[in-house]
Structure formats: C-alpha cells, structure tokens
Enzyme design. Structure first.
Site, PDB file in Angstrom:
ATOM      1  N   HIS A   1       1.077   6.017   2.198  1.00 34.41           N
ATOM      2  CA  HIS A   1       1.942   6.841   3.055  1.00 34.41           C
ATOM      3  C   HIS A   1       2.974   7.637   2.257  1.00 34.41           C
ATOM      4  O   HIS A   1       3.444   8.667   2.718  1.00 34.41           O
ATOM      5  CB  HIS A   1       2.681   5.965   4.070  1.00 34.41           C
ATOM      6  CG  HIS A   1       1.859   5.650   5.291  1.00 34.41           C
ATOM      7  ND1 HIS A   1       0.504   5.815   5.367  1.00 34.41           N
ATOM      8  CD2 HIS A   1       2.241   5.175   6.504  1.00 34.41           C
ATOM      9  CE1 HIS A   1       0.082   5.438   6.558  1.00 34.41           C
ATOM     10  NE2 HIS A   1       1.118   5.050   7.268  1.00 34.41           N
TER      11      HIS A   1
ATOM     12  N   GLU B   1     -10.939  -9.507   2.474  1.00 34.03           N
ATOM     13  CA  GLU B   1      -9.704  -9.128   3.164  1.00 34.03           C
ATOM     14  C   GLU B   1     -10.050  -9.072   4.644  1.00 34.03           C
ATOM     15  O   GLU B   1     -10.892  -8.267   5.060  1.00 34.03           O
ATOM     16  CB  GLU B   1      -9.179  -7.776   2.688  1.00 34.03           C
ATOM     17  CG  GLU B   1      -7.884  -7.401   3.430  1.00 34.03           C
ATOM     18  CD  GLU B   1      -7.324  -6.042   3.057  1.00 34.03           C
ATOM     19  OE1 GLU B   1      -7.590  -5.532   1.945  1.00 34.03           O
ATOM     20  OE2 GLU B   1      -6.625  -5.468   3.918  1.00 34.03           O
TER      21      GLU B   1
ATOM     22  N   HIS C   1      -3.905  -4.912   7.777  1.00 34.01           N
ATOM     23  CA  HIS C   1      -4.069  -3.786   8.700  1.00 34.01           C
ATOM     24  C   HIS C   1      -3.199  -3.998   9.928  1.00 34.01           C
ATOM     25  O   HIS C   1      -3.437  -4.919  10.716  1.00 34.01           O
ATOM     26  CB  HIS C   1      -5.514  -3.528   9.134  1.00 34.01           C
ATOM     27  CG  HIS C   1      -5.740  -2.056   9.336  1.00 34.01           C
ATOM     28  ND1 HIS C   1      -5.060  -1.336  10.282  1.00 34.01           N
ATOM     29  CD2 HIS C   1      -6.515  -1.157   8.678  1.00 34.01           C
ATOM     30  CE1 HIS C   1      -5.412  -0.068  10.204  1.00 34.01           C
ATOM     31  NE2 HIS C   1      -6.286   0.076   9.232  1.00 34.01           N
TER      32      HIS C   1
ATOM     33  N   GLU D   1      -8.524   0.635  -3.098  1.00 36.16           N
ATOM     34  CA  GLU D   1      -9.390   0.627  -1.908  1.00 36.16           C
ATOM     35  C   GLU D   1     -10.294   1.832  -1.997  1.00 36.16           C
ATOM     36  O   GLU D   1      -9.818   2.943  -2.259  1.00 36.16           O
ATOM     37  CB  GLU D   1      -8.537   0.815  -0.647  1.00 36.16           C
ATOM     38  CG  GLU D   1      -8.048  -0.427  -0.012  1.00 36.16           C
ATOM     39  CD  GLU D   1      -7.246  -0.077   1.231  1.00 36.16           C
ATOM     40  OE1 GLU D   1      -7.545   0.914   1.927  1.00 36.16           O
ATOM     41  OE2 GLU D   1      -6.285  -0.796   1.482  1.00 36.16           O
TER      42      GLU D   1
ATOM     43  N   ARG E   1      -7.029  13.090   0.754  1.00 35.45           N
ATOM     44  CA  ARG E   1      -5.999  13.618   1.655  1.00 35.45           C
ATOM     45  C   ARG E   1      -4.587  13.134   1.298  1.00 35.45           C
ATOM     46  O   ARG E   1      -3.620  13.769   1.662  1.00 35.45           O
ATOM     47  CB  ARG E   1      -6.317  13.278   3.105  1.00 35.45           C
ATOM     48  CG  ARG E   1      -6.176  11.810   3.419  1.00 35.45           C
ATOM     49  CD  ARG E   1      -6.266  11.556   4.906  1.00 35.45           C
ATOM     50  NE  ARG E   1      -7.635  11.677   5.366  1.00 35.45           N
ATOM     51  CZ  ARG E   1      -8.105  10.976   6.390  1.00 35.45           C
ATOM     52  NH1 ARG E   1      -7.317  10.150   7.051  1.00 35.45           N
ATOM     53  NH2 ARG E   1      -9.357  11.108   6.772  1.00 35.45           N
TER      54      ARG E   1
ATOM     55  N   HIS F   1      -5.537   3.820  -1.612  1.00 32.12           N
ATOM     56  CA  HIS F   1      -6.883   4.152  -1.130  1.00 32.12           C
ATOM     57  C   HIS F   1      -7.208   5.568  -1.603  1.00 32.12           C
ATOM     58  O   HIS F   1      -6.582   6.523  -1.167  1.00 32.12           O
ATOM     59  CB  HIS F   1      -6.883   4.080   0.410  1.00 32.12           C
ATOM     60  CG  HIS F   1      -8.235   4.284   1.031  1.00 32.12           C
ATOM     61  ND1 HIS F   1      -8.460   4.097   2.373  1.00 32.12           N
ATOM     62  CD2 HIS F   1      -9.434   4.656   0.517  1.00 32.12           C
ATOM     63  CE1 HIS F   1      -9.734   4.344   2.656  1.00 32.12           C
ATOM     64  NE2 HIS F   1     -10.345   4.686   1.543  1.00 32.12           N
TER      65      HIS F   1
ATOM     66  N   ASN G   1       0.855  -1.187   0.000  1.00 30.26           N
ATOM     67  CA  ASN G   1       0.000   0.000   0.000  1.00 30.26           C
ATOM     68  C   ASN G   1       0.897   1.245   0.000  1.00 30.26           C
ATOM     69  O   ASN G   1       1.740   1.405   0.884  1.00 30.26           O
ATOM     70  CB  ASN G   1      -0.886  -0.036   1.253  1.00 30.26           C
ATOM     71  CG  ASN G   1      -1.832   1.148   1.322  1.00 30.26           C
ATOM     72  OD1 ASN G   1      -1.427   2.289   1.126  1.00 30.26           O
ATOM     73  ND2 ASN G   1      -3.084   0.897   1.618  1.00 30.26           N
TER      74      ASN G   1
ATOM     75  N   THR H   1      -8.442   3.381   8.028  1.00 27.93           N
ATOM     76  CA  THR H   1      -9.670   2.589   8.069  1.00 27.93           C
ATOM     77  C   THR H   1      -9.793   1.928   9.440  1.00 27.93           C
ATOM     78  O   THR H   1      -8.852   1.289   9.906  1.00 27.93           O
ATOM     79  CB  THR H   1      -9.627   1.501   6.975  1.00 27.93           C
ATOM     80  OG1 THR H   1      -9.207   2.109   5.762  1.00 27.93           O
ATOM     81  CG2 THR H   1     -10.980   0.863   6.787  1.00 27.93           C
TER      82      THR H   1
ATOM     83  N   ARG I   1      -9.362   8.288  -1.114  1.00 25.28           N
ATOM     84  CA  ARG I   1     -10.362   8.711  -0.127  1.00 25.28           C
ATOM     85  C   ARG I   1     -11.195   9.834  -0.709  1.00 25.28           C
ATOM     86  O   ARG I   1     -10.739  10.577  -1.571  1.00 25.28           O
ATOM     87  CB  ARG I   1      -9.664   9.174   1.167  1.00 25.28           C
ATOM     88  CG  ARG I   1      -8.890   8.072   1.868  1.00 25.28           C
ATOM     89  CD  ARG I   1      -8.369   8.567   3.213  1.00 25.28           C
ATOM     90  NE  ARG I   1      -9.434   8.649   4.170  1.00 25.28           N
ATOM     91  CZ  ARG I   1      -9.694   7.705   5.094  1.00 25.28           C
ATOM     92  NH1 ARG I   1      -8.911   6.654   5.211  1.00 25.28           N
ATOM     93  NH2 ARG I   1     -10.698   7.840   5.924  1.00 25.28           N
TER      94      ARG I   1
HETATM   95  N1  PXP Z   1      -6.093  -3.021   4.266  1.00 28.69           N
HETATM   96  C1  PXP Z   1      -6.947  -1.975   4.339  1.00 28.69           C
HETATM   97  C2  PXP Z   1      -8.366  -2.183   3.938  1.00 28.69           C
HETATM   98  C3  PXP Z   1      -6.497  -0.717   4.776  1.00 28.69           C
HETATM   99  O1  PXP Z   1      -7.355   0.318   4.836  1.00 28.69           O
HETATM  100  C4  PXP Z   1      -5.141  -0.555   5.124  1.00 28.69           C
HETATM  101  C5  PXP Z   1      -4.654   0.788   5.561  1.00 28.69           C
HETATM  102  O2  PXP Z   1      -4.655   1.672   4.495  1.00 28.69           O
HETATM  103  C6  PXP Z   1      -4.294  -1.671   5.010  1.00 28.69           C
HETATM  104  C7  PXP Z   1      -4.802  -2.898   4.605  1.00 28.69           C
HETATM  105  C8  PXP Z   1      -2.842  -1.589   5.335  1.00 28.69           C
HETATM  106  O3  PXP Z   1      -2.689  -1.317   6.681  1.00 28.69           O
HETATM  107  P1  PXP Z   1      -1.275  -0.881   7.237  1.00 28.69           P
HETATM  108  O4  PXP Z   1      -0.954   0.446   6.612  1.00 28.69           O
HETATM  109  O5  PXP Z   1      -1.487  -0.797   8.702  1.00 28.69           O
HETATM  110  O6  PXP Z   1      -0.296  -1.938   6.817  1.00 28.69           O
END
Ligand code: PXP
Length: 239
Positions: A10, A151, A191, A70, A49, A43, A7, A101, A45
């Site tokens: 960040h 997921e 997550h 996402e 952001r 994601h 992902n 999330t 949003r």
């Molecule tokens: N899965 C989903 C649905 C999420 O919203 C996130 C966070 O953006 C992640 C996985 C990844 O989580 P993390 O950034 O804590 O690894």
C-alpha cells in the site's frame, strides 16, 4: 509467540497515485523492522501496479529480517525470484482485474506445475509458502506439492459479519492450522486481519506468523496525521 510480517504494497500504491518517488516502500520497510516487524512482504504483480522491480531489488539489499515475495507461479516471476532470492516466496493466484488477492491457490488442479515451480525455488534455497483457503484438501495437496509453509487465507473470516458466521469461519482457520501443523507444515495466516479481528487468534498457537498490510497502513495514516499536519501548520505559520 507469533511474529508479524508487514506487507508494504500500500505504500507503493500511494506513491503510484502520483507516479513520483514518495513514499518509498523500501524506507517504510526499514522503519517497520525498527518497530519490531520480523519480516517484510511485497507482492510483485504482473501488471506492476504498485511494487516495482526496483523496490524488490532494493528490499533484497536492505531488509535485515526476512523478505517474503508474494507472486503468481508464472515463469516471468519465477525467473525474477531465482535472481533476487527472497527468503520466502508465497505463491498466490492472481487475476488482473482484482483489487487484491481474492482466494487461495487451487492446488489439486495445478499440482504438477506448482510442484515444478516449488522444486526450482527450493533448489535455489528459497522457502516456499502456498496461500490457500482453510480447506483440508488444499493443505494435503500443498504438502504433496512440496510446500514448506502454508499461509491460511483469512479473508472469509475477516469479511464475516454475523457472530455465527465469524465463529464458523474462525473454526475453519483453526482446524486448518491444526491439521497443517500435524502434517509438519509451518503455518502462517493473513488477509483482512486488523487490530480487532486478530484478537481471537490467541487461541491458535499453531500459527507462527501473521502477514498484515492494509490495516497497518490505514493505522499509519490515523496515528500519523496529527504530527504531519502540525509540521505543515508550523511551516506555513512562519510565512
Ligand atoms: N497475504 C496475502 C497472500 C495477500 O495477498 C495479502 C494482501 O496483499 C495479505 C496477506 C495481506 O492482506 P491485508 O492487506 O488485508 O492485511
């Protein structure tokens, strides 16, 4: 053998801290693929952001593995998904004030709407994943709403602190993975997973893919700071 999807939200967050054009999540996605990631996740949003529409369009053009978008199941984003056509859409709940999330979808209460959205996306050739808590009812409802993939939200596991709570939360994830797999759903998880708490998952072969962001980007800073500082020291030392 399980797969990793990275992902890149960040990276966009760091860019937005300055509102300029670096670091670019699109370039980082390419580097993650070169390092072996089997998928890239972002994601989009509603408040934009971090990830922007521009990022999503470029990711669609450049990601060579699998692009997973996402998003909240709302019309604006469904229309974007139908235009961009990511390989996978992961439906997530979204609260404007949240930092990330917070929980899984409440499928039963929104089943008709989720079914409609899922049908539209699948008609366009997009696989649909539901981000849900490790709860048997949510799994069964996801199946009946048409999800191809679930997921499993590992947030409660990753936030558990005592050994007994960690084990309890882990068992919930394990049971959920087994049930979903038995129902012929494909199973992913994510997550809060990091380089330490992921180790237990070797005992859940049903999970085919992990979705990880924060810990990998945090690690990027830790393993990258040495070289980044050395390069700048070298530059200024020539003055
Ligand atoms: N899965 C989903 C649905 C999420 O919203 C996130 C966070 O953006 C992640 C996985 C990844 O989580 P993390 O950034 O804590 O690894």
């Amino acid at each position: 053998m399980a797969l990793l999807s990275v992902n890149v939200d960040h990276i966009a967050t760091i860019r937005e801290a300055r509102g300029i054009d670096e670091p670019d999540p699109v370039l980082v996605a390419g580097m993650a693929e070169l390092a072996g990631a089997e998928g890239i996740i972002c994601h989009l949003r509603r408040d934009r952001r971090h990830v922007k529409d521009r990022d999503l369009s470029l990711l669609r053009k450049t990601v060579k593995t699998k692009l997973n978008l996402e998003m909240a199941p709302v019309k604006e984003l469904v229309d974007i998904a139908l235009t961009i056509k990511p390989d996978v859409v992961t439906l997530v709940p979204e609260r404007r004030e949240e930092l990330t999330t917070e929980g899984g979808l409440e499928v039963a209460g929104n089943k008709e709407e989720y079914k409609r959205v899922t049908g539209k996306l699948k008609e366009a050739g997009i696989s649909v994943s539901f981000f849900i808590d490790p709860n048997p009812d949510q799994i069964k409802e996801s199946l009946s709403a048409g999800a191809d993939i679930i997921e499993i939200n590992t947030r409660e596991y990753s936030e558990a602190r005592s050994e007994s709570d960690i084990s309890r939360q882990f068992e919930k994830v394990k049971e959920a993975a087994k049930l979903a797999s038995k129902l012929k759903l494909r199973v992913c998880a994510g997550h809060g997973l990091n380089y330490v708490n992921i180790k237990r998952f070797s005992s859940i072969p049903e999970i085919e893919e992990y979705s990880i962001g924060h810990s990998i980007i945090a690690r990027t800073v830790m393993v990258g700071i040495d070289q980044a500082v050395r390069e700048m020291v070298k530059l200024v030392s020539q003055f």
